[in-house]
Design a protein around this motif. Structure first.
Motif, PDB file in Angstrom:
ATOM      1  N   UNK A  28       0.819  -1.209   0.000  1.00 51.50           N
ATOM      2  CA  UNK A  28       0.000   0.000   0.000  1.00 51.50           C
ATOM      3  C   UNK A  28       0.853   1.259   0.000  1.00 51.50           C
ATOM      4  N   UNK A  29       1.915   1.299   0.813  1.00 48.21           N
ATOM      5  CA  UNK A  29       2.742   2.507   0.894  1.00 48.21           C
ATOM      6  C   UNK A  29       3.458   2.783  -0.441  1.00 48.21           C
ATOM      7  N   UNK A  30       3.810   1.752  -1.160  1.00 48.47           N
ATOM      8  CA  UNK A  30       4.451   1.937  -2.465  1.00 48.47           C
ATOM      9  C   UNK A  30       3.421   2.406  -3.482  1.00 48.47           C
ATOM     10  N   UNK A  31       2.249   1.780  -3.502  1.00 46.41           N
ATOM     11  CA  UNK A  31       1.185   2.216  -4.420  1.00 46.41           C
ATOM     12  C   UNK A  31       0.806   3.664  -4.154  1.00 46.41           C
ATOM     13  N   UNK A  32       0.743   4.044  -2.860  1.00 50.61           N
ATOM     14  CA  UNK A  32       0.426   5.430  -2.506  1.00 50.61           C
ATOM     15  C   UNK A  32       1.511   6.379  -3.016  1.00 50.61           C
ATOM     16  N   UNK A  33       2.776   6.003  -2.837  1.00 52.41           N
ATOM     17  CA  UNK A  33       3.885   6.846  -3.283  1.00 52.41           C
ATOM     18  C   UNK A  33       3.887   7.005  -4.807  1.00 52.41           C
ATOM     19  N   UNK A  34       3.461   5.968  -5.510  1.00 50.12           N
ATOM     20  CA  UNK A  34       3.404   6.015  -6.974  1.00 50.12           C
ATOM     21  C   UNK A  34       2.124   6.667  -7.487  1.00 50.12           C
ATOM     22  N   UNK A  35       1.171   6.861  -6.596  1.00 50.04           N
ATOM     23  CA  UNK A  35      -0.085   7.495  -6.989  1.00 50.04           C
ATOM     24  C   UNK A  35      -0.986   6.631  -7.843  1.00 50.04           C
ATOM     25  N   UNK A  36      -0.922   5.309  -7.639  1.00 50.20           N
ATOM     26  CA  UNK A  36      -1.727   4.400  -8.461  1.00 50.20           C
ATOM     27  C   UNK A  36      -2.971   3.878  -7.756  1.00 50.20           C
ATOM     28  N   UNK A  37      -3.210   4.380  -6.535  1.00 46.03           N
ATOM     29  CA  UNK A  37      -4.410   3.952  -5.810  1.00 46.03           C
ATOM     30  C   UNK A  37      -4.404   2.469  -5.508  1.00 46.03           C
ATOM     31  N   UNK A  38      -5.527   1.812  -5.781  1.00 43.81           N
ATOM     32  CA  UNK A  38      -5.666   0.391  -5.485  1.00 43.81           C
ATOM     33  C   UNK A  38      -5.318  -0.512  -6.668  1.00 43.81           C
ATOM     34  N   UNK A  39      -4.752   0.054  -7.730  1.00 44.65           N
ATOM     35  CA  UNK A  39      -4.376  -0.774  -8.873  1.00 44.65           C
ATOM     36  C   UNK A  39      -3.304  -1.773  -8.480  1.00 44.65           C
ATOM     37  N   UNK A  40      -3.506  -3.030  -8.832  1.00 44.91           N
ATOM     38  CA  UNK A  40      -2.536  -4.064  -8.514  1.00 44.91           C
ATOM     39  C   UNK A  40      -1.480  -4.136  -9.616  1.00 44.91           C
ATOM     40  N   UNK A  41      -0.230  -4.332  -9.208  1.00 40.81           N
ATOM     41  CA  UNK A  41       0.861  -4.502 -10.163  1.00 40.81           C
ATOM     42  C   UNK A  41       0.898  -5.948 -10.625  1.00 40.81           C
ATOM     43  N   UNK A  42       1.016  -6.141 -11.931  1.00 44.74           N
ATOM     44  CA  UNK A  42       1.179  -7.467 -12.515  1.00 44.74           C
ATOM     45  C   UNK A  42       2.475  -7.487 -13.316  1.00 44.74           C
ATOM     46  N   UNK A  43       3.200  -8.567 -13.229  1.00 45.27           N
ATOM     47  CA  UNK A  43       4.448  -8.688 -13.983  1.00 45.27           C
ATOM     48  C   UNK A  43       4.174  -8.598 -15.476  1.00 45.27           C
ATOM     49  N   UNK A  44       3.191  -9.319 -15.947  1.00 44.88           N
ATOM     50  CA  UNK A  44       2.816  -9.281 -17.361  1.00 44.88           C
ATOM     51  C   UNK A  44       1.329  -8.954 -17.448  1.00 44.88           C
ATOM     52  N   UNK A  45       1.027  -7.854 -18.087  1.00 44.64           N
ATOM     53  CA  UNK A  45      -0.354  -7.421 -18.213  1.00 44.64           C
ATOM     54  C   UNK A  45      -0.705  -7.313 -19.689  1.00 44.64           C
ATOM     55  N   UNK A  46      -1.678  -8.090 -20.116  1.00 47.80           N
ATOM     56  CA  UNK A  46      -2.114  -8.016 -21.506  1.00 47.80           C
ATOM     57  C   UNK A  46      -2.685  -6.638 -21.824  1.00 47.80           C
ATOM     58  N   UNK A  47      -3.362  -6.036 -20.854  1.00 49.21           N
ATOM     59  CA  UNK A  47      -3.950  -4.712 -21.054  1.00 49.21           C
ATOM     60  C   UNK A  47      -2.853  -3.672 -21.327  1.00 49.21           C
ATOM     61  N   UNK A  48      -1.785  -3.708 -20.538  1.00 47.91           N
ATOM     62  CA  UNK A  48      -0.674  -2.775 -20.737  1.00 47.91           C
ATOM     63  C   UNK A  48       0.038  -3.094 -22.050  1.00 47.91           C
ATOM     64  N   UNK A  49       0.277  -4.368 -22.312  1.00 45.01           N
ATOM     65  CA  UNK A  49       0.934  -4.764 -23.558  1.00 45.01           C
ATOM     66  C   UNK A  49       0.147  -4.256 -24.773  1.00 45.01           C
ATOM     67  N   UNK A  50      -1.150  -4.479 -24.769  1.00 43.84           N
ATOM     68  CA  UNK A  50      -1.976  -4.037 -25.893  1.00 43.84           C
ATOM     69  C   UNK A  50      -1.944  -2.521 -26.056  1.00 43.84           C
ATOM     70  N   UNK A  51      -1.925  -1.797 -24.923  1.00 40.20           N
ATOM     71  CA  UNK A  51      -1.911  -0.333 -24.985  1.00 40.20           C
ATOM     72  C   UNK A  51      -0.584   0.209 -25.503  1.00 40.20           C
ATOM     73  N   UNK A  52       0.496  -0.551 -25.316  1.00 41.49           N
ATOM     74  CA  UNK A  52       1.822  -0.033 -25.660  1.00 41.49           C
ATOM     75  C   UNK A  52       2.469  -0.696 -26.877  1.00 41.49           C
TER      76      UNK A  52
END
Length: 90
Positions: A28-52
């Motif tokens: 939580x403290x890292x997500x807060x520092x990054x300003x990403x709220x409750x978004x979970x980090x995934x090593x491989x994200x198809x959504x991010x891959x498709x967007x980029x």
């Protein structure tokens, strides 16, 4: 911390154990520092891959000055032996 070294032999489906990165970035403290709220980090994200995927071979260097002028913090990384971001283009 493991480095993504193109000189090392790949071990496993993603070549490295990313469990420590996953655990760290989902605190939580890292997500807060990054300003990403409750978004979970995934090593491989198809959504991010498709967007980029259109940006893989685009030179985005020309966009950096305007990002900095707008106050956006950026990290530019090009490691000599980095698996994904090496200047060798491997």
């Amino acid at each position: 911390m493991e480095y993504f070294d193109i000189r090392k032999t790949c071990d496993g489906p993603l070549c490295y154990d990313f469990s420590k990165v996953h655990t760290f970035l989902n605190q939580k403290k890292v997500r807060d520092a990054l300003g990403v709220g409750d978004l979970e980090f995934f090593i491989c994200s198809e959504e991010v891959y498709d967007a980029m995927k259109e940006d893989w071979f685009r030179n985005l260097e020309v966009d950096i000055p305007s990002l900095l002028e707008d106050g956006i913090k950026v990290l530019v990384y090009a490691g000599e032996f980095d698996l994904a971001c090496n200047w060798l283009g491997e």
